[in-house]
Scaffold this motif. Structure first.
Motif, mmCIF file in Angstrom:
data_model
loop_
_atom_site.group_PDB
_atom_site.id
_atom_site.type_symbol
_atom_site.label_atom_id
_atom_site.label_comp_id
_atom_site.label_asym_id
_atom_site.label_seq_id
_atom_site.Cartn_x
_atom_site.Cartn_y
_atom_site.Cartn_z
ATOM 1 N N LEU A 130 -29.760 1.989 -81.126
ATOM 2 C CA LEU A 130 -31.112 1.706 -81.598
ATOM 3 C C LEU A 130 -31.759 2.959 -82.185
ATOM 4 C CD1 LEU A 130 -33.334 -0.603 -81.557
ATOM 5 C CD2 LEU A 130 -34.269 0.625 -79.601
ATOM 6 N N ARG A 131 -31.457 4.110 -81.609
ATOM 7 C CA ARG A 131 -32.030 5.367 -82.100
ATOM 8 C C ARG A 131 -31.569 5.692 -83.517
ATOM 9 N NH1 ARG A 131 -30.501 9.952 -78.150
ATOM 10 N NH2 ARG A 131 -31.860 11.149 -79.568
ATOM 11 N N GLU A 132 -30.462 5.082 -83.951
ATOM 12 C CA GLU A 132 -29.917 5.364 -85.277
ATOM 13 C C GLU A 132 -30.559 4.518 -86.373
ATOM 14 O OE1 GLU A 132 -25.778 4.661 -84.807
ATOM 15 O OE2 GLU A 132 -25.449 6.388 -83.475
ATOM 16 N N ARG A 133 -31.338 3.509 -85.980
ATOM 17 C CA ARG A 133 -31.934 2.647 -86.987
ATOM 18 C C ARG A 133 -33.366 3.081 -87.291
ATOM 19 N NH1 ARG A 133 -32.966 -3.319 -84.510
ATOM 20 N NH2 ARG A 133 -34.415 -3.447 -86.273
ATOM 21 N N ASP A 134 -33.979 2.462 -88.278
ATOM 22 C CA ASP A 134 -35.348 2.768 -88.671
ATOM 23 C C ASP A 134 -36.307 2.219 -87.610
ATOM 24 O OD1 ASP A 134 -37.768 3.213 -89.877
ATOM 25 O OD2 ASP A 134 -37.496 1.729 -91.473
ATOM 26 N N THR A 135 -37.022 3.122 -86.944
ATOM 27 C CA THR A 135 -37.967 2.707 -85.900
ATOM 28 C C THR A 135 -39.406 3.024 -86.293
ATOM 29 O OG1 THR A 135 -37.636 4.818 -84.765
ATOM 30 C CG2 THR A 135 -36.284 2.956 -84.031
ATOM 31 N N SER A 136 -39.653 3.225 -87.577
ATOM 32 C CA SER A 136 -40.984 3.626 -88.024
ATOM 33 C C SER A 136 -42.045 2.555 -87.765
ATOM 34 C CB SER A 136 -40.954 3.981 -89.512
ATOM 35 O OG SER A 136 -40.495 2.876 -90.296
ATOM 36 N N ALA A 137 -41.645 1.313 -87.583
ATOM 37 C CA ALA A 137 -42.619 0.257 -87.310
ATOM 38 C C ALA A 137 -43.323 0.476 -85.976
ATOM 39 C CB ALA A 137 -41.931 -1.108 -87.318
ATOM 40 N N LEU A 138 -42.660 1.162 -85.050
ATOM 41 C CA LEU A 138 -43.248 1.527 -83.752
ATOM 42 C C LEU A 138 -43.060 3.042 -83.609
ATOM 43 C CD1 LEU A 138 -41.828 -1.382 -81.541
ATOM 44 C CD2 LEU A 138 -44.151 -1.182 -82.469
ATOM 45 N N PRO A 139 -43.969 3.827 -84.158
ATOM 46 C CA PRO A 139 -43.739 5.272 -84.309
ATOM 47 C C PRO A 139 -43.592 6.056 -83.011
ATOM 48 C CG PRO A 139 -46.005 4.685 -84.899
ATOM 49 C CD PRO A 139 -45.254 3.408 -84.757
ATOM 50 N N PHE A 140 -44.106 5.540 -81.896
ATOM 51 C CA PHE A 140 -43.978 6.265 -80.638
ATOM 52 C C PHE A 140 -42.707 5.897 -79.869
ATOM 53 C CE2 PHE A 140 -48.733 5.931 -81.064
ATOM 54 C CZ PHE A 140 -48.904 7.239 -81.498
ATOM 55 N N LEU A 141 -41.968 4.931 -80.375
ATOM 56 C CA LEU A 141 -40.784 4.452 -79.669
ATOM 57 C C LEU A 141 -39.674 5.503 -79.564
ATOM 58 C CD1 LEU A 141 -39.277 2.165 -78.253
ATOM 59 C CD2 LEU A 141 -38.593 1.319 -80.503
ATOM 60 N N PRO A 142 -39.324 6.233 -80.629
ATOM 61 C CA PRO A 142 -38.210 7.187 -80.513
ATOM 62 C C PRO A 142 -38.388 8.202 -79.388
ATOM 63 C CG PRO A 142 -38.770 6.851 -82.813
ATOM 64 C CD PRO A 142 -39.844 6.178 -82.013
ATOM 65 N N GLY A 143 -39.571 8.817 -79.314
ATOM 66 C CA GLY A 143 -39.818 9.793 -78.256
ATOM 67 C C GLY A 143 -39.752 9.183 -76.873
ATOM 68 N N ALA A 144 -40.235 7.945 -76.742
ATOM 69 C CA ALA A 144 -40.203 7.267 -75.450
ATOM 70 C C ALA A 144 -38.761 6.987 -75.027
ATOM 71 C CB ALA A 144 -41.000 5.969 -75.520
ATOM 72 N N LEU A 145 -37.922 6.581 -75.973
ATOM 73 C CA LEU A 145 -36.529 6.280 -75.633
ATOM 74 C C LEU A 145 -35.770 7.543 -75.225
ATOM 75 C CD1 LEU A 145 -35.549 3.680 -78.383
ATOM 76 C CD2 LEU A 145 -36.173 3.254 -75.995
ATOM 77 N N VAL A 146 -36.030 8.648 -75.908
ATOM 78 C CA VAL A 146 -35.375 9.903 -75.532
ATOM 79 C C VAL A 146 -35.804 10.309 -74.126
ATOM 80 C CG1 VAL A 146 -35.245 12.379 -76.011
ATOM 81 C CG2 VAL A 146 -35.023 10.741 -77.869
ATOM 82 N N ARG A 147 -37.101 10.179 -73.847
ATOM 83 C CA ARG A 147 -37.568 10.559 -72.495
ATOM 84 C C ARG A 147 -36.944 9.667 -71.432
ATOM 85 N NH1 ARG A 147 -37.603 12.309 -68.629
ATOM 86 N NH2 ARG A 147 -39.175 13.346 -67.323
ATOM 87 N N PHE A 148 -36.727 8.411 -71.762
ATOM 88 C CA PHE A 148 -36.047 7.519 -70.827
ATOM 89 C C PHE A 148 -34.613 7.976 -70.600
ATOM 90 C CE2 PHE A 148 -33.172 3.821 -70.480
ATOM 91 C CZ PHE A 148 -33.501 3.431 -69.196
ATOM 92 N N LEU A 149 -33.891 8.292 -71.673
ATOM 93 C CA LEU A 149 -32.502 8.716 -71.542
ATOM 94 C C LEU A 149 -32.377 10.024 -70.765
ATOM 95 C CD1 LEU A 149 -31.153 7.849 -75.108
ATOM 96 C CD2 LEU A 149 -30.714 6.607 -72.979
ATOM 97 N N GLU A 150 -33.402 10.845 -70.815
ATOM 98 C CA GLU A 150 -33.388 12.106 -70.072
ATOM 99 C C GLU A 150 -33.415 11.894 -68.563
ATOM 100 O OE1 GLU A 150 -35.423 15.350 -73.077
ATOM 101 O OE2 GLU A 150 -36.730 14.011 -71.941
ATOM 102 N N GLU A 151 -33.664 10.663 -68.132
ATOM 103 C CA GLU A 151 -33.616 10.375 -66.696
ATOM 104 C C GLU A 151 -32.198 10.072 -66.217
ATOM 105 O OE1 GLU A 151 -36.263 10.688 -64.237
ATOM 106 O OE2 GLU A 151 -36.544 11.954 -66.003
ATOM 107 N N TYR A 152 -31.233 9.992 -67.126
ATOM 108 C CA TYR A 152 -29.833 9.926 -66.704
ATOM 109 C C TYR A 152 -29.434 11.277 -66.117
ATOM 110 C CZ TYR A 152 -28.595 5.386 -68.668
ATOM 111 O OH TYR A 152 -28.491 4.043 -68.908
ATOM 112 N N PRO A 153 -28.471 11.294 -65.191
ATOM 113 C CA PRO A 153 -27.982 12.573 -64.664
ATOM 114 C C PRO A 153 -27.466 13.446 -65.799
ATOM 115 C CG PRO A 153 -27.138 10.734 -63.373
ATOM 116 C CD PRO A 153 -27.789 10.138 -64.585
#
Length: 279
Positions: A130-153
């Motif tokens: 999902l991070r590889e596609r155009d997410t400009s329709a929801l501009p705050f989504l990319p940063g939120a997804l990265v922060r979520f992934l940072e909760e992986y070990p």
């Protein structure tokens, strides 16, 4: 479940009260057809972005009839330094945002549904795709997804970003739960969690055959305890990169639709590459 989390603190709500509260919220949401317009109010942090995705997915599966679905979603407000969220705004400031609302578009709905499917999937690579596609329709989504992934070990230490920040604060000499909470949150780009959630992460570091911290005191829903938090010898080793937290204590944690268990989880977050990597 969310209700289970809310009822974990005895003085907050009972299981029955929690169920009743969520039932009332769901019933109110289901009454959308009684209104000409439903306005979704959200902000830029991960928590709100996930709720936004869930609601976009929910409404997409309903016949909206005559009801218009609109959105207000902000990451800043004029005159407020360090904007954290809508809760900072006065009634007049909130009212000033109403005229900025925009009708939810097809692109936003489609992206919201795709992102919600990725978040709830048992395959964590769905979010990476999902991070590889155009997410400009929801501009705050990319940063939120990265922060979520940072909760992986993470690669090397086995610590999530939150756990890493906690141990780093302890190494710097921060010792009380309140000060730890404030210190770790200062390193967040956006508000990430409340104090009750923070305490559950501290408790997880204190569990296992070789705990990384020792805790004193127990919080209520109104405040964190005043006792100290101590690093154990194993905690110092993990903080120094000399040991792996998952190898020491294992893990049992849900991240969206992914359940991480055991002492050799298949996915790690690589802070240098800024992506998930397979073991």
């Amino acid at each position: 479940t969310r209700i289970g989390f809310l009822t974990a603190f005895d003085d907050f709500v009972s299981p029955e009260e929690g169920e009743a509260m969520y039932r009332a919220w769901d019933e109110l949401l289901a009454s959308f057809a009684e209104y000409d317009e439903v306005v979704l109010w959200f902000e830029h942090d991960l928590f709100d972005q996930l709720i936004l995705l869930r609601h976009l997915d929910w409404f997409a599966r309903r016949d909206m009839g005559r009801t218009t679905l609109s959105l207000i979603c902000i990451g800043e407000f004029p005159g407020i330094e360090g904007f954290a969220g809508l809760g900072q705004l006065s009634p007049d400031q909130l009212a000033s945002l109403l005229g900025t609302r925009q009708r939810v578009t097809v692109r936003q709905t489609e992206l919201g549904r795709a992102a919600w499917r990725a978040f709830t999937s048992s395959d964590p690579t769905a979010i990476e795709r999902l991070r590889e596609r155009d997410t400009s329709a929801l501009p705050f989504l990319p940063g939120a997804l990265v922060r979520f992934l940072e909760e992986y070990p993470s690669v090397g230490s086995g610590l999530s970003r939150t756990e890493r920040q906690i141990l780093d604060s302890l190494v710097r000499g921060v010792t009380t739960p309140v000060d730890l909470f404030r210190d770790t949150q200062r390193h967040e780009e956006r508000v990430f969690m409340g104090d009750a959630t923070f305490w559950t992460r501290l408790e997880s570091l204190a569990r296992g055959p070789r705990p990384l911290v020792r805790l004193h005191g127990r919080p209520t829903h109104q405040r964190l305890p005043t006792g100290a938090v101590e690093l154990t010898d194993d905690g110092r080793r993990v903080a120094a990169g000399e040991a792996d937290a998952i190898a020491l204590n294992g893990i049992d944690r849900w991240l969206g639709g992914v359940h991480l268990t055991g002492r050799d989880v298949p996915w790690r977050w690589d802070p240098r590459k800024r992506k998930l990597v397979s073991r």
